[in-house]
Design a protein around this motif. Structure first.
Motif, PDB file in Angstrom:
ATOM      1  N   PRO A 211      -4.872   9.033  -0.750  1.00 27.92           N
ATOM      2  CA  PRO A 211      -4.791   8.873  -2.211  1.00 27.92           C
ATOM      3  C   PRO A 211      -5.972   9.504  -2.939  1.00 27.92           C
ATOM      4  O   PRO A 211      -5.821   9.977  -4.072  1.00 27.92           O
ATOM      5  CB  PRO A 211      -4.763   7.353  -2.400  1.00 27.92           C
ATOM      6  CG  PRO A 211      -5.344   6.786  -1.162  1.00 27.92           C
ATOM      7  CD  PRO A 211      -4.980   7.735  -0.075  1.00 27.92           C
TER       8      PRO A 211
ATOM      9  N   LEU B 166      -5.030  -0.724  -1.784  1.00 25.37           N
ATOM     10  CA  LEU B 166      -5.971  -0.328  -0.733  1.00 25.37           C
ATOM     11  C   LEU B 166      -6.807  -1.534  -0.292  1.00 25.37           C
ATOM     12  O   LEU B 166      -7.044  -1.723   0.919  1.00 25.37           O
ATOM     13  CB  LEU B 166      -6.882   0.788  -1.232  1.00 25.37           C
ATOM     14  CG  LEU B 166      -7.957   1.273  -0.257  1.00 25.37           C
ATOM     15  CD1 LEU B 166      -7.325   1.867   1.000  1.00 25.37           C
ATOM     16  CD2 LEU B 166      -8.885   2.291  -0.928  1.00 25.37           C
TER      17      LEU B 166
ATOM     18  N   TYR C 289       0.832  -1.209   0.000  1.00 26.44           N
ATOM     19  CA  TYR C 289       0.000   0.000   0.000  1.00 26.44           C
ATOM     20  C   TYR C 289       0.865   1.257   0.000  1.00 26.44           C
ATOM     21  O   TYR C 289       0.628   2.186  -0.795  1.00 26.44           O
ATOM     22  CB  TYR C 289      -0.928   0.005   1.217  1.00 26.44           C
ATOM     23  CG  TYR C 289      -1.629   1.331   1.422  1.00 26.44           C
ATOM     24  CD1 TYR C 289      -2.760   1.668   0.684  1.00 26.44           C
ATOM     25  CD2 TYR C 289      -1.122   2.265   2.324  1.00 26.44           C
ATOM     26  CE1 TYR C 289      -3.391   2.887   0.848  1.00 26.44           C
ATOM     27  CE2 TYR C 289      -1.756   3.502   2.492  1.00 26.44           C
ATOM     28  CZ  TYR C 289      -2.879   3.801   1.757  1.00 26.44           C
ATOM     29  OH  TYR C 289      -3.493   5.022   1.915  1.00 26.44           O
TER      30      TYR C 289
ATOM     31  N   LEU D 248       1.149   4.142  -2.731  1.00 25.95           N
ATOM     32  CA  LEU D 248       0.866   5.527  -2.351  1.00 25.95           C
ATOM     33  C   LEU D 248       2.042   6.430  -2.696  1.00 25.95           C
ATOM     34  O   LEU D 248       1.856   7.569  -3.162  1.00 25.95           O
ATOM     35  CB  LEU D 248       0.561   5.599  -0.856  1.00 25.95           C
ATOM     36  CG  LEU D 248       0.223   6.988  -0.304  1.00 25.95           C
ATOM     37  CD1 LEU D 248      -1.028   7.555  -0.959  1.00 25.95           C
ATOM     38  CD2 LEU D 248       0.051   6.927   1.214  1.00 25.95           C
TER      39      LEU D 248
ATOM     40  N   ILE E 249      -3.053   1.684  -6.786  1.00 22.90           N
ATOM     41  CA  ILE E 249      -3.435   2.010  -5.415  1.00 22.90           C
ATOM     42  C   ILE E 249      -4.777   1.364  -5.067  1.00 22.90           C
ATOM     43  O   ILE E 249      -5.044   1.073  -3.892  1.00 22.90           O
ATOM     44  CB  ILE E 249      -3.475   3.547  -5.202  1.00 22.90           C
ATOM     45  CG1 ILE E 249      -3.562   3.898  -3.697  1.00 22.90           C
ATOM     46  CG2 ILE E 249      -4.637   4.177  -5.944  1.00 22.90           C
ATOM     47  CD1 ILE E 249      -2.377   3.511  -2.894  1.00 22.90           C
TER      48      ILE E 249
ATOM     49  N   SER F  75      -2.414   5.402 -10.007  1.00 23.99           N
ATOM     50  CA  SER F  75      -3.746   5.388  -9.415  1.00 23.99           C
ATOM     51  C   SER F  75      -4.459   4.059  -9.642  1.00 23.99           C
ATOM     52  O   SER F  75      -5.354   3.681  -8.873  1.00 23.99           O
ATOM     53  CB  SER F  75      -4.594   6.535  -9.982  1.00 23.99           C
ATOM     54  OG  SER F  75      -4.722   6.433 -11.386  1.00 23.99           O
TER      55      SER F  75
END
Length: 396
Positions: free
Chosen positions: A174, A142, A101, A105, A138, A135
């Protein structure tokens, strides 16, 4: 979701046993979508670089370049990622969930300072030979972090709001960075995934009501102070499609024309006109479903939705069969991620939602989305392979 019974250690299973527990049905569904993607990307290509004018005068549609050949390489790499994720020790993913994670990030943060700008958004990192969109990664990271965090929470802990503050922060940081890129579609996906996980673990229902009220209060602030002009234009166009047919409404209008012109059975492979004659923008990425529907019609589009629905059903079944909480939440979280992907994209293409930059999973051209999804599929296969293994918070 029932509380997980913990044991101190669990025996690792061998590769042969992992292979027996591997779910070939889900793998076949994933591969089927990838094959349909290559067929569509071949259709989107242009043989010999013919112009739309030359094609209209009798030139043939379709070509391996520039999309299909490139996507084959990405799929090959994705398969490596998939099998590594599927057959690695599940404790490796459990132990390193937070690390993955924070690495993802960190890439999102890095985009803010040295990101490559394309199509008006700063979303990509230029690694020389290729670009990546952090993106996309992530979202999977997550899911992993939330799965590990909630894997050891009991019902008493889950009833306390303070125990949700860290997961909220995992999403908000994020979310804020991605909104600033701007990438509203991915940011909304992060929020929906987190809300879905909260619902699954049994968060107090009144908190969701409070969240809806706060969102309604914040909406005018976001409209006037946080959104870009083009984002507001897309929402206005969604409410009134004829507001700006040659500007903000052009993409969605052409998308509906393309899909609608396919009728019941479509115009036939390579016979689409809206897509091939350059009326439909981004036919190889965000609007690939419109091109698919133009050529294969309602039947083809509905068949693809059925395949996606079958994948969702398999992921839900994986989650229900898992005896360890980490595996359950991993499968549920990825199921939510996959559903949000395809629901938003198809709803957008059909004019049921405002236009946002969300690719069609496993279908759209591009590497970041594909690799992150295949990593996610590998993780869920891993959870299914180890569904009977009970994991402990000790020793990780």
């Amino acid at each position: 979701m029932p509380r997980q019974t913990r044991i101190s250690r669990a025996e690792n299973i061998g590769f042969a046993q992992k292979l027996r527990h591997f779910n070939w049905t889900l793998f076949a569904l994933m591969c089927l979508v990838l094959i349909l993607s290559l067929i569509s990307l071949y259709s989107a290509g242009k043989p010999g670089g013919l112009s739309p004018e030359a094609l209209a005068k009798g030139g043939s549609f379709g070509g391996w370049r520039p999309y299909a050949v490139s996507q084959m390489g990405k799929i090959a790499l994705g398969m490596v990622v998939f099998f590594v994720a599927a057959f690695a020790n599940i404790k490796t993913w459990l132990k390193n969930s937070y690390l993955i994670y924070f690495l993802a990030l960190g890439l999102v943060v890095l985009v803010t300072f040295v990101g490559h700008t394309g199509m008006g958004a700063q979303r990509w990192l230029n690694l020389g030979v290729f670009h990546i969109q952090p993106s996309e990664f992530i979202k999977i990271a997550l899911v992993m972090a939330l799965a590990r965090y909630f894997a050891w929470q009991n019902s008493v802990e889950l009833s306390k709001f303070k125990n949700y503050l860290l997961p909220i922060a995992m999403m908000v940081v994020p979310f804020a960075l991605i909104v600033a890129q701007p990438d509203l579609g991915t940011a909304v996906s992060l929020g929906l995934i987190t809300i879905g996980v909260f619902w699954i673990v049994g968060a107090n229902k009144k908190w969701f009501i409070i969240a809806v009220i706060l969102a309604a209060i914040a909406a005018p602030i976001a409209w006037y102070g946080g959104m870009h002009d083009y984002q507001r234009s897309r929402i206005i166009t969604f409410v009134n499609p004829d507001n700006d047919p040659s500007g903000a409404g052009y993409q969605i209008n052409q998308s509906k024309i393309a899909f609608g012109s396919g009728g019941i059975i479509g115009k036939g492979f390579l016979n689409g006109t809206q897509s091939h004659l350059s009326f439909l923008p981004e036919k190889q990425t965000d609007f690939i479903f419109a091109m698919f529907g133009e050529e294969l019609g309602f039947v083809g589009g509905f068949a693809l939705i059925l395949i996606y629905s079958a994948i969702i059903g398999m992921l839900f079944w994986f989650a229900k069969k898992s005896r360890n909480r980490f595996g359950q939440l991993l499968c549920f979280g990825f199921m939510l991620n996959f559903f949000v992907y395809y629901f938003i994209n198809i709803a957008m293409v059909l004019g049921l939602m405002p236009t946002v930059g969300v690719p069609l999973p496993l279908m759209s051209f591009g590497g970041s989305s594909l690799l992150s999804l295949m990593f996610g599929f590998g993780l869920t296969q891993n959870a299914h392979i180890n569904k009977d293994q009970q994991l402990s918070a000790k020793g990780i």
